[in-house]
Write a protein that holds these residues in place. Sequence first.
Motif, PDB file in Angstrom:
ATOM      1  N   TRP B 300      -8.889 -74.680  18.184  1.00  0.00           N
ATOM      2  CA  TRP B 300     -10.160 -74.749  17.449  1.00  0.00           C
ATOM      3  C   TRP B 300     -11.060 -73.596  17.843  1.00  0.00           C
ATOM      4  O   TRP B 300     -11.993 -73.742  18.605  1.00  0.00           O
ATOM      5  CB  TRP B 300     -10.845 -76.086  17.698  1.00  0.00           C
ATOM      6  N   THR B 301     -10.792 -72.450  17.258  1.00  0.00           N
ATOM      7  CA  THR B 301     -11.653 -71.309  17.494  1.00  0.00           C
ATOM      8  C   THR B 301     -12.782 -71.348  16.480  1.00  0.00           C
ATOM      9  O   THR B 301     -12.762 -72.112  15.527  1.00  0.00           O
ATOM     10  CB  THR B 301     -10.880 -69.997  17.293  1.00  0.00           C
ATOM     11  N   PHE B 302     -13.774 -70.463  16.700  1.00  0.00           N
ATOM     12  CA  PHE B 302     -14.877 -70.344  15.754  1.00  0.00           C
ATOM     13  C   PHE B 302     -14.330 -70.032  14.365  1.00  0.00           C
ATOM     14  O   PHE B 302     -14.774 -70.575  13.355  1.00  0.00           O
ATOM     15  CB  PHE B 302     -15.823 -69.238  16.221  1.00  0.00           C
ATOM     16  N   ARG B 303     -13.315 -69.157  14.355  1.00  0.00           N
ATOM     17  CA  ARG B 303     -12.775 -68.704  13.070  1.00  0.00           C
ATOM     18  C   ARG B 303     -12.131 -69.861  12.309  1.00  0.00           C
ATOM     19  O   ARG B 303     -12.297 -69.998  11.114  1.00  0.00           O
ATOM     20  CB  ARG B 303     -11.764 -67.590  13.321  1.00  0.00           C
ATOM     21  N   ARG B 304     -11.384 -70.717  13.050  1.00  0.00           N
ATOM     22  CA  ARG B 304     -10.726 -71.821  12.357  1.00  0.00           C
ATOM     23  C   ARG B 304     -11.762 -72.809  11.838  1.00  0.00           C
ATOM     24  O   ARG B 304     -11.665 -73.297  10.721  1.00  0.00           O
ATOM     25  CB  ARG B 304      -9.759 -72.532  13.317  1.00  0.00           C
ATOM     26  N   ALA B 305     -12.790 -73.058  12.676  1.00  0.00           N
ATOM     27  CA  ALA B 305     -13.840 -73.978  12.248  1.00  0.00           C
ATOM     28  C   ALA B 305     -14.495 -73.450  10.981  1.00  0.00           C
ATOM     29  O   ALA B 305     -14.722 -74.187  10.014  1.00  0.00           O
ATOM     30  CB  ALA B 305     -14.877 -74.123  13.354  1.00  0.00           C
ATOM     31  N   ARG B 306     -14.766 -72.145  10.962  1.00  0.00           N
ATOM     32  CA  ARG B 306     -15.411 -71.544   9.803  1.00  0.00           C
ATOM     33  C   ARG B 306     -14.524 -71.706   8.566  1.00  0.00           C
ATOM     34  O   ARG B 306     -14.980 -72.039   7.491  1.00  0.00           O
ATOM     35  CB  ARG B 306     -15.659 -70.057  10.090  1.00  0.00           C
ATOM     36  N   ARG B 307     -13.216 -71.491   8.775  1.00  0.00           N
ATOM     37  CA  ARG B 307     -12.306 -71.569   7.645  1.00  0.00           C
ATOM     38  C   ARG B 307     -12.270 -72.992   7.082  1.00  0.00           C
ATOM     39  O   ARG B 307     -12.267 -73.195   5.877  1.00  0.00           O
ATOM     40  CB  ARG B 307     -10.902 -71.125   8.075  1.00  0.00           C
ATOM     41  N   ILE B 309     -14.666 -75.168   7.269  1.00  0.00           N
ATOM     42  CA  ILE B 309     -15.932 -75.427   6.568  1.00  0.00           C
ATOM     43  C   ILE B 309     -15.900 -74.801   5.171  1.00  0.00           C
ATOM     44  O   ILE B 309     -16.277 -75.423   4.181  1.00  0.00           O
ATOM     45  CB  ILE B 309     -17.123 -74.883   7.399  1.00  0.00           C
ATOM     46  N   TYR B 310     -15.412 -73.566   5.082  1.00  0.00           N
ATOM     47  CA  TYR B 310     -15.298 -72.911   3.772  1.00  0.00           C
ATOM     48  C   TYR B 310     -14.429 -73.751   2.840  1.00  0.00           C
ATOM     49  O   TYR B 310     -14.756 -73.964   1.678  1.00  0.00           O
ATOM     50  CB  TYR B 310     -14.655 -71.520   3.898  1.00  0.00           C
ATOM     51  N   THR B 313     -16.160 -76.950   1.750  1.00  0.00           N
ATOM     52  CA  THR B 313     -17.225 -76.628   0.801  1.00  0.00           C
ATOM     53  C   THR B 313     -16.648 -76.325  -0.578  1.00  0.00           C
ATOM     54  O   THR B 313     -17.148 -76.806  -1.601  1.00  0.00           O
ATOM     55  CB  THR B 313     -18.028 -75.403   1.294  1.00  0.00           C
TER      56      THR B 313
END
Lengths: 276, 553
Positions: B300-307, B309-310, B313
């Motif tokens: 669970w990196t920042f990047r995976r979390a962001r992905r 969320i995208y 959404t």
Amino acid sequence: MTATLSEQSAEEVGRFPEPVVRFDGVSKRFAPDVTALDDVTFSVRPGEVVVLLGLSGSGKSTLLRHVDGLRRPTSGTVSVLDTDVGNAGGRTLRGLRTRIGFIFQQFDLVGSLTLLENVCTGALGRLRGPRLGLLSYPRDVRLEALRQLERVGLADQAFQRADTLSGGQQQRGAVARALLQRPEILLADEPVASLDPESSAQVMALIREISAEDGLTVLCSLHQVDLALSWGDRMVGLRGGRVVLDTAASGLGRDEVMAVYSQVGATADAVLAAAV
Amino acid sequence: MTLATERPPETPHHTKPQPKTLTRPGANGSFALLVIGALLAVSAWSLVDLRINVATLVDSAGNAADFAARMFPLDFPAPAELLALTGKTLAIVLCATLLSVLISIPVAVLAAGNTSPFVAARLGSRGVIVAARAIPDVVLAIVFFRLFGLGALAGVLAMGLHSVGMVAKLYADAVEQIDEGPRSAVRAGGASRLQELTSGMVPQVAPAFVATGLHRFDINLRISVVLGFVGVDGLGFAMASAFRTLDYQRGMALALIVLLLCVVVELLSGAIRRALLRPSERGSRRIGSGDTSGRVSPPWTFRRARRVIYGVTTVLVVVASVWGADLSFTQFLRAFHEPGEVLGLFWPPESGGIMPVLLADLWLTVKIALAATLIGAVLALPIGSLAARNVARSAAVGQAFRGIVVFVRGVPELVLAIVLVVVTGLGGVAGALALGIGSIGLLGKLVADSLEEVDPGVEEAVRATGAGRWQVYFAATLPQAAPAFVGHLLYQLDVNIRAATLLGIVGAGGIGYHLLNASRVLEFGVVTTVMLLVFGTVMLVELLALWLRRVVR
């Protein structure tokens, strides 16, 4: 030259009577006047490590692609693991391919995916249906992929995007992908032609070591003569699509191998370039 | 010396071999120059014939003042109503774009040379792409309103199907550009055809697919406003109704909202597209390693979390859009009771007894398009040049001009045309000016991109001789990019003919007016005739462009 089988090779012939790869009078023409393979006949026994030598365009890549049916012969028969490759199609061919690992010169990993997901694609042949995303692969496949990455020394890079890795790392990843197929035969097409000398040595040692561990039959094309001499059990030289050399590697001199290149009538420069 | 002076002048040649120049002699080349010259002459004549000049503009000043007086104060709808209208428009546009993406993926895979299973599939899907592009969305909307009745469905289908012409084409191009290596590697591992595509192709084309979808979303948003005039729900429909009742205060208020919405969406999607297509620099995307030992699911990196969320959404937005567009499946099915009867209304094509008028108005449409392209070229060449990184004096200047180009691209031509129709009166002047100014958006971008793609070595060489900035531009940069401009201009002409047809619907002159009129008086055979006439004209331009692009290089 083909008659000079060494004692070691003769022993191996005795130990493994049935060839796993057999080319019988195989020719391949891409256009009426472009002959890539010309009446090639040879066979490989289980566990043999064979190096294919020859200039660019001598037919090495085409020959390797005939072994797993990526190319089909114009005439002659290719028989691999008791399958007639030239006439196999669909499920039979795919089934055969899962038993043959293939390592390419350009690594051919998908740059935007993680290394682990790239390795997992090696299991597609035995999985049903399309897969998108690492989590679409069963957990046991992912665990096995990670184990193979450990074997090639890249377990700590499992979640890096493939295009962030060095060439040597990518090629080791490609080896792991091929190993996930649980192959019986390993094909390698100029596996180190795009790598620096240090990475080349690493990758070649890795392939040799792993194929010994897993008892793989290996066909590997190379253009570095010195590397080939110290690496393979048996040398097969191609020139203009014809087999011009087929002998055990031990005791074979550099000059004899260089003959594969010089007989083509190339200039001294071309021979040197090929040898470098 | 004497010998040398007696020689005929040599064709100019450069110190470095330049594969792209206009000066290659030969019958074809001379003929091409002749054709280009003729096109320019006809365009200039069109400009004169349409009376697009200072006098006309001065005469219109009174109109403009009058119009301004009547449009103020702007009458915005209540916030809730405005929000509902905007939401409706966005929902319809998103559904339409999604539909086109879903259709385009299989069509593109069948059409791309490297993934098409057999020749017939390839030709068939190429045919689908050409047909989808050839039939204007307005015509589709008219047909679908007849088939399905009023509502969002006709608009979604019209834009969705027409978009396939562009989206599937670009998708096929993206598929043809993939690195075949990973795909054959997957095949060599025993994968099936479908697995080969999902594991070898999809990861490579996904960013381009999403970017193209977003691009089409921008375009469809602007088109949805035009479709409002034929009955597609949302902001465009509300605007059309306001103008129909001469309520300029409400109409212009809505036009302003549309303008802002289009520009904002353009900027937003442009930013996302750039981020998607940015080539990853090696090593730049490495994640911290170390604590991943034994893991077989992504950390669970920042990047995976962001992905994630995208992704969530996106799914929510899509669900909301399908719900918000109020698509009715029963309405969809109802149409299949008597599709033959409805389609029979459109066939055979009829002239409605006004063939001479139709032909005259077709010619007017072509004149508007030619004049608009010339205006566009005159405006876009300097603006596009200054937007190019290698031409602009500083990065700030380049970005400022890029900003102008993006802004103009965001402005719906329709809004411009409506304002100009009111100011200059009904007719060709409004259409030509609106399209001419609008051309900056596309042409300016194409010009800037071509200039940035020239071989910098040639510019270096000229700069090394001590040439000034503009000398470098005219000696090295422009000549290299010029052949590409010919292609861009013809493409813009093609686009302008289609757009000029649509603008006719709001009274900006030309054949488009008959599309709307014929569908109002239920003469659907005339709709077909108009469509065929425009289609024939566009095909002629495309053939000409195809030939010129081959000759001029």
